[in-house]
Design a protein around this motif. Sequence first.
Motif, short mmCIF file in Angstrom:
data_model
loop_
_atom_site.label_atom_id
_atom_site.label_comp_id
_atom_site.label_asym_id
_atom_site.label_seq_id
_atom_site.Cartn_x
_atom_site.Cartn_y
_atom_site.Cartn_z
N GLY A 88 39.81 17.21 -12.43
CA GLY A 88 39.79 16.92 -13.87
C GLY A 88 38.38 16.74 -14.40
O GLY A 88 38.02 17.29 -15.45
N ALA A 89 37.56 15.97 -13.68
CA ALA A 89 36.18 15.74 -14.11
C ALA A 89 35.37 17.03 -14.07
O ALA A 89 34.59 17.33 -14.99
N PRO A 278 51.39 8.17 -17.51
CA PRO A 278 50.91 9.56 -17.54
C PRO A 278 49.41 9.69 -17.80
O PRO A 278 48.81 10.71 -17.46
N ALA A 279 48.80 8.66 -18.44
CA ALA A 279 47.38 8.76 -18.80
C ALA A 279 46.45 8.23 -17.73
O ALA A 279 45.24 8.21 -17.91
N VAL A 280 47.00 7.82 -16.58
CA VAL A 280 46.18 7.12 -15.60
C VAL A 280 45.14 8.03 -14.95
O VAL A 280 44.00 7.61 -14.71
N ILE A 281 45.48 9.28 -14.67
CA ILE A 281 44.50 10.20 -14.08
C ILE A 281 43.39 10.51 -15.09
O ILE A 281 42.20 10.53 -14.75
N ALA A 282 43.78 10.76 -16.34
CA ALA A 282 42.79 11.03 -17.39
C ALA A 282 41.85 9.84 -17.55
O ALA A 282 40.64 10.01 -17.78
N VAL A 285 39.45 9.94 -14.66
CA VAL A 285 38.51 11.05 -14.88
C VAL A 285 37.45 10.62 -15.91
O VAL A 285 36.25 10.89 -15.75
N GLY A 286 37.91 9.94 -16.95
CA GLY A 286 37.00 9.50 -18.00
C GLY A 286 35.90 8.59 -17.51
O GLY A 286 34.76 8.63 -18.00
#
Length: 770
Positions: A88-89, A278-282, A285-286
Amino acid sequence: MALLSFVATEIVIPVVAVIGILFALVQWYLVSRIPVSLSGSFHGEEKKNGSIGNGHDYLLRDHEEGEAVYDASVISKCAEIQEAISIGANSFLLTEYKYLSIFLGAFAIVIFIFLGSVENFSLSPRQCRYQMGQECAPALITAALTSCAFVLGVVTSVLSGYLGMKIATYANARTTLQARKGIGEAFITAFRSGSVMGFLLASNGLLVLYAAINLFKLYYKSEWEGLFEAITGYGLGGSSVALFGRVGGGIYTKAADVGADLVGKVERNIPEDDPRNPAVIADNVGDNVGDIAGMGSDLFGSYAESSCAALVVASISSFGTNHDFSAMCFPLLISSMGIIVCLITTLFATDFSTITNVREIEPSLKKQLIISAVLMTIGTLLVCWLALPPSFHIYAQGSSPKLVYWWQLFFCVDVGLWAGLIIGYTTEYFTSNAYSPVQDVADACKTGAATNVIFGLALGYKSVIIPIFAIATAVYVSYALAVFYGVAVAALGMLSIIATSLTIDAYGPISDNAGGIAEMAGMSHHIRECTDALDAAGNTTAAIGKGFAIGSAALVSLALFGAYVSRASLSSVNLLSAKTFIGVLVGAMLPYWFSALTVKSVGKAGLQMVEEVRRQFNTIPGLMEGQAKPDYATCVKISTDASIKEMIPPGALVMLTPLIVGVLFGVETLAGLLAGALVSGVQIAISASNTGGAWDNAKKYIEAGASVHARGLGPKGSDAHKAAVIGDTVGDPLKDTSGPSLNILIKLMAVESLVFAPFFAAHGGLLFTL
C-alpha cells in the motif's frame, strides 16, 4: 586562513558522509537478521515438541502467557500484514512521485526560462554584482545549472522519503516479533530501524550537496558567486518534494485515521487496529507515507535550504573573495560533525545501555537529544577553531562589512542548537500526558467534546509563547554576531543533530505499526502493551522533533530572506512603504488559506472513508463477528485517490504565489510577503501541532488508565473517552497535515524567491510600471 587545509576539507566531508551511510547499512543488517518468515533457519516446519526445522529448540516462551515466540501462524500472519502495508505504501508513493515528476519537470523548465531571460539568454559573460570589475559566468549557464541543481534536490528528496518508507515497512513486523522476547529487544529493533533512515538521509544529503558543489566548481572555477547562486536550486528541489510529500501523506494518513476512529472506536466500540475495521490497513500505510516519507523529505528540505542559505551569504563574504574553501565549507563541516556526534550518541541507546522496563524507554530517547546537544557543542567549537580564519568580514546589503571572529560563529551555531532543544522540550511539556496541560484537557472530557476542544485550543495558543521567545533570542544573538550568516548557521546548528532527531521521529511510526500488527495478528494483550509503551514514548519524543522542525523552519526562512534581500539588490525593507505593507498583509493571510485547504481536504477524504467503513460493517455479513474479512483495498484506494487529488491546490498555492507576486508587484512586495508568511506561519504551525498533539495524548491518557485520575475518566468506551476520541479526530489534520506542512510553506516560498530574485529584480513589478 583556516587551520584546516583545502585537501583535508576535500577528504573529511565525503569520508564522514560515507561513514554515516555505512553505519546505516550496518544497522539495517542487524535488523534484517530478525526473521519474519518460516524460511531459512526455520525451514517452514514446526515440530510437535516446539522445535523447528533443524531440531534446535526455538520455542522461547513469553514469561506471562507462555506463548511461542516463533509460532508458525503468528509469524505467517505478521509477514502477511507487513506485506500488505508495504504494498500500500509503495503504491501510493510511486503514484505520488509519478504526478510530481510531471509538475516538477515543468517547473525546472520555468526556472531555466525565467533566469535565462535576465540577460536575454545571452552566452556572453556578465558583470559580477559583488566583485566589481570582474566578469562572471553568463546568466544562461547559471540558469541551466540552477535547473540541474533543482532536479538533483528533487531526486535526493524523493530518495530520502522512499528509503525511509521502505525501511519502516521492513522493520515494523520485526519489532512486533521482538516484543515477544521483551521490551528491550523490541526497543532496540525499532530504534535501529529509525537510525537507518536518520543516517541515510543526513549522509546522502551531505554527500550529494558536496558532490554538486565540486561538479559545478569544474565550470565556475574561482567564480563562487555564480556557483552558489546555482546551488540554491538544490534547496528548492528538496522543499518542493517535501511540500507535496507532507500534504499528500498527511491527507492520506488522516483520512484513514478519521474513518477508523469515528466508526470503529466511537460507533462500533472496537479496539484501535482491530482487524475487523476496513480502514486499519490504510491507517497503518498512512503512518509510513505521512510520518516517515513526508517527514524525511521535510527535514531534508530544511537541511538543504539552511546549507544553501549559508553558502550563498558566505560566497559574497571574505570567504568568497579570498577563496578560502575550508571556511566556505563551514556549513558542511558542521553537518559532518553532526553525523559523527549522532553516531556516537546512537550507541548509548543500542550498545552502551539496555532497556529493561517500560519506564526507561522515554528517558532513553530524551537522553539521545541531550547527549547529542552536549557533544555537538564541543564538536562545534573544534570545527570553528579548525575551519575558520581568526577573523573575517560578512557583507550585508546596504551596510558596511561586519567584522566577525571565529568564536562568534561558535555561539551562533550553539544558540540555534540549544534554542531548538528549548522549543522541543516546551513542545513536549504541552503535549505529553505526563504533565498537567494534557491532563487538564483529559479532565475536560468529563463534560463532553465541546469542553475538550475549548481546552485544547487554549493549550495550543499558550504553547506558542516560549518557543517564540526562544526563536527571537536565537535570531537576535546570531544576527548581532554575524548578521544573516549568523542566522543561517544558527539554523544549521538546530539541524546539526538531524540524524538523531530523525531516528527518534522514525522510531515512533515504526512502533505504532508494530502495535497495529500485533493487534491484527491476534497476539496477546501483553505484547500489545509492550508495543503501546514503545509507541507512547515515541509520540512524546516525536513532539520534541516537531519542535526542532518548526524552530529550524523559522531560522532557515529568515536566513533565506536575508539572502533574498541581498540577491534582489534591496538596500533595506521598509515596512512603512505601501508596496511592502500590502505584501505583509497578504503573506500573513497565506498560512490561513493554506490551512483551510489542507484541513478541508482531510475532512472531505475522511467523510468518504467514514461512509465506506460504515457501508462495509452494514453490508458484509459476519464482519463484526470476525467471521468475514473486510475489503481493505477499497479503503486504501480512497485514501490514495483523495490525497493525490487534494494535494494539488495547496501545493500550487505555495509554489505559484511567489512567482505571481514577484512578477506583478516586484521585489519589495515579495519581501513583505515573505516576512508576513514567516511571522504568521510559525505561530499557526506551533499552535496547530501542539493542539492536535495534546488531544491525541489526552485520549491515550484515558485509554492507558495508568493513574487514579485517568481511571476515573475511563475505561475505553466511556463518555469521557468518546469525547477524547472526537477531540483527537479534530486534531489529527492539525498535528499531522496542516501544522507540519506550514513549516514547508514558509521555507519553500523563501527559497523560491531567492532562486528567482534576479528575474524579479530585472523584470518584476509589472503592475507598478503600467
